[in-house]
Scaffold this active site. Sequence first.
Site, PDB file in Angstrom:
ATOM      1  N   GLU A   1      24.501   1.718  18.640  1.00  0.00           N
ATOM      2  CA  GLU A   1      25.031   1.098  17.715  1.00  0.00           C
ATOM      3  C   GLU A   1      23.300   0.320  16.954  1.00  0.00           C
ATOM      4  O   GLU A   1      23.733  -0.644  16.187  1.00  0.00           O
ATOM      5  CB  GLU A   1      24.895  -0.420  18.852  1.00  0.00           C
ATOM      6  CG  GLU A   1      26.480   0.503  19.291  1.00  0.00           C
ATOM      7  CD  GLU A   1      28.095   0.383  19.183  1.00  0.00           C
ATOM      8  OE1 GLU A   1      27.562   0.456  18.039  1.00  0.00           O
ATOM      9  OE2 GLU A   1      28.048   0.862  19.623  1.00  0.00           O
TER      10      GLU A   1
ATOM     11  N   HIS B   1      23.393   2.102  13.813  1.00  0.00           N
ATOM     12  CA  HIS B   1      24.526   1.838  13.006  1.00  0.00           C
ATOM     13  C   HIS B   1      24.488  -0.416  12.358  1.00  0.00           C
ATOM     14  O   HIS B   1      24.521  -0.452  11.032  1.00  0.00           O
ATOM     15  CB  HIS B   1      25.907   0.783  13.427  1.00  0.00           C
ATOM     16  CG  HIS B   1      26.162   2.627  14.287  1.00  0.00           C
ATOM     17  ND1 HIS B   1      27.939   2.312  15.196  1.00  0.00           N
ATOM     18  CD2 HIS B   1      25.913   3.159  14.111  1.00  0.00           C
ATOM     19  CE1 HIS B   1      27.490   3.751  15.389  1.00  0.00           C
ATOM     20  NE2 HIS B   1      26.779   3.910  14.756  1.00  0.00           N
TER      21      HIS B   1
ATOM     22  N   TYR C   1      24.266  -0.723   7.961  1.00  0.00           N
ATOM     23  CA  TYR C   1      25.174  -1.981   7.413  1.00  0.00           C
ATOM     24  C   TYR C   1      23.984  -2.941   6.948  1.00  0.00           C
ATOM     25  O   TYR C   1      24.485  -3.892   5.750  1.00  0.00           O
ATOM     26  CB  TYR C   1      26.126  -2.992   8.185  1.00  0.00           C
ATOM     27  CG  TYR C   1      26.693  -1.801   9.234  1.00  0.00           C
ATOM     28  CD1 TYR C   1      27.689  -0.952   7.794  1.00  0.00           C
ATOM     29  CD2 TYR C   1      26.846  -1.709  10.447  1.00  0.00           C
ATOM     30  CE1 TYR C   1      28.042   0.052   8.951  1.00  0.00           C
ATOM     31  CE2 TYR C   1      28.292  -0.766  10.606  1.00  0.00           C
ATOM     32  CZ  TYR C   1      28.659   0.180  10.406  1.00  0.00           C
ATOM     33  OH  TYR C   1      29.684   1.606  10.064  1.00  0.00           O
TER      34      TYR C   1
ATOM     35  N   GLU D   1      35.696  -1.005  18.967  1.00  0.00           N
ATOM     36  CA  GLU D   1      36.117  -0.460  18.030  1.00  0.00           C
ATOM     37  C   GLU D   1      36.963   0.605  17.680  1.00  0.00           C
ATOM     38  O   GLU D   1      36.512   1.068  16.420  1.00  0.00           O
ATOM     39  CB  GLU D   1      35.049   0.690  18.634  1.00  0.00           C
ATOM     40  CG  GLU D   1      33.896   0.351  19.615  1.00  0.00           C
ATOM     41  CD  GLU D   1      32.792   0.869  20.092  1.00  0.00           C
ATOM     42  OE1 GLU D   1      31.176   0.858  19.952  1.00  0.00           O
ATOM     43  OE2 GLU D   1      32.838   1.520  20.905  1.00  0.00           O
TER      44      GLU D   1
ATOM     45  N   GLU E   1      31.330   6.231  16.746  1.00  0.00           N
ATOM     46  CA  GLU E   1      32.929   5.609  17.611  1.00  0.00           C
ATOM     47  C   GLU E   1      33.664   6.365  17.893  1.00  0.00           C
ATOM     48  O   GLU E   1      34.012   5.577  19.204  1.00  0.00           O
ATOM     49  CB  GLU E   1      32.756   5.229  16.265  1.00  0.00           C
ATOM     50  CG  GLU E   1      32.278   3.728  15.460  1.00  0.00           C
ATOM     51  CD  GLU E   1      31.346   2.880  16.463  1.00  0.00           C
ATOM     52  OE1 GLU E   1      31.671   2.642  17.551  1.00  0.00           O
ATOM     53  OE2 GLU E   1      30.430   2.059  15.905  1.00  0.00           O
TER      54      GLU E   1
END
Length: 339
Positions: free
Chosen positions: A106, A109, A113, A181, A215
């Site tokens: 995470e 991620h 982003y 998710e 995911e």
Amino acid sequence: MSIQSPQYILDPGLSLTLRPMRYPVFFEMFKNGIRNTWTVEEVDFSTDLVDLRSRLTNAEIHLIQRLVAFFATGDSIVSNNLVLNLYKHINSPEARLYLSRQLFEEAVHVQFYLTLLDNYVPDPEARAAAFAAVENIPSITKKAQFCMRWMDSIQKLDELRTTDEQRQFLLNLICFAGCIEGLFFFAAFAYVYFLRSRGLLNGLAAGTNWVFRDESAHLEFAFEVVNVVRSENPELFDEKLEQDVVEMMKEAVDCELQFAEDLLSGGVAGLSVREMKQYLEYVADSRVARLGMEPIFGSKNPFAFMELQDVQELANFFERRVSAYQVAVAGEVGFNEDF
């Protein structure tokens, strides 16, 4: 807090015993996660910047800026739930190993982003607004409020002592996996892969491939925890729990549909709100099917490009070598620039 081995996975305490291993499936998931390591620096955004300057319509730019604004906070919400709620109640050292690995993913991620926003939204004021999306973009605010309401319901529980508290935990876990998710992010992936099907934003799609795999593995883990709880505490899975899940899923689809209306408000050729609604219902049905429940909506997948994605990215992906994930990249992207 007891450190003795619990009888069941939701028993209070802190089991520290990895041998004998009670839930080896979670240890295998942890090892598979290690084999699926990737880094943001492997993603080449150079062609994306060309697309943003000269190939995307204003409606498509609106879509992508809304999308990365959601991404900017979505995985942070997920990480908070992992740390504050799931880790302390899933009483299995093997499962906690996996959750530690998921928290790392995470974080990657979030970095991905962040890099998207830094490159896709060059104006500092617009970028600041994107980071504050949960406060100033109504369609994202609604999704964030949904997440917090379902997930915050157990933050004050230090231990799961009663059947009602265990049901609260299950609803948190199902919301986490099935709605956040498993629905919100999979809807976002559909927009990315729609653009890729038109030859646009290939860097975003390449990074999304890795996020998609992560995911999908997170969903497998969460639903396997649900399966273990079902086998150990079948009394928790009563009619009231099923009714709560149906209510939750319907609300999640409504939240995501409002987001779709926002993203597509400028009119994106080849993608309609009606199709997105059908896709959301299809995904929601696939999530409740994992819980052994009947479909809520009975909708089919309207997007051939997502069917292809399922085949390309999920079939036997754990059997692939790590080198299949690691790709050489070219182009210069500023990853260390100030905000």
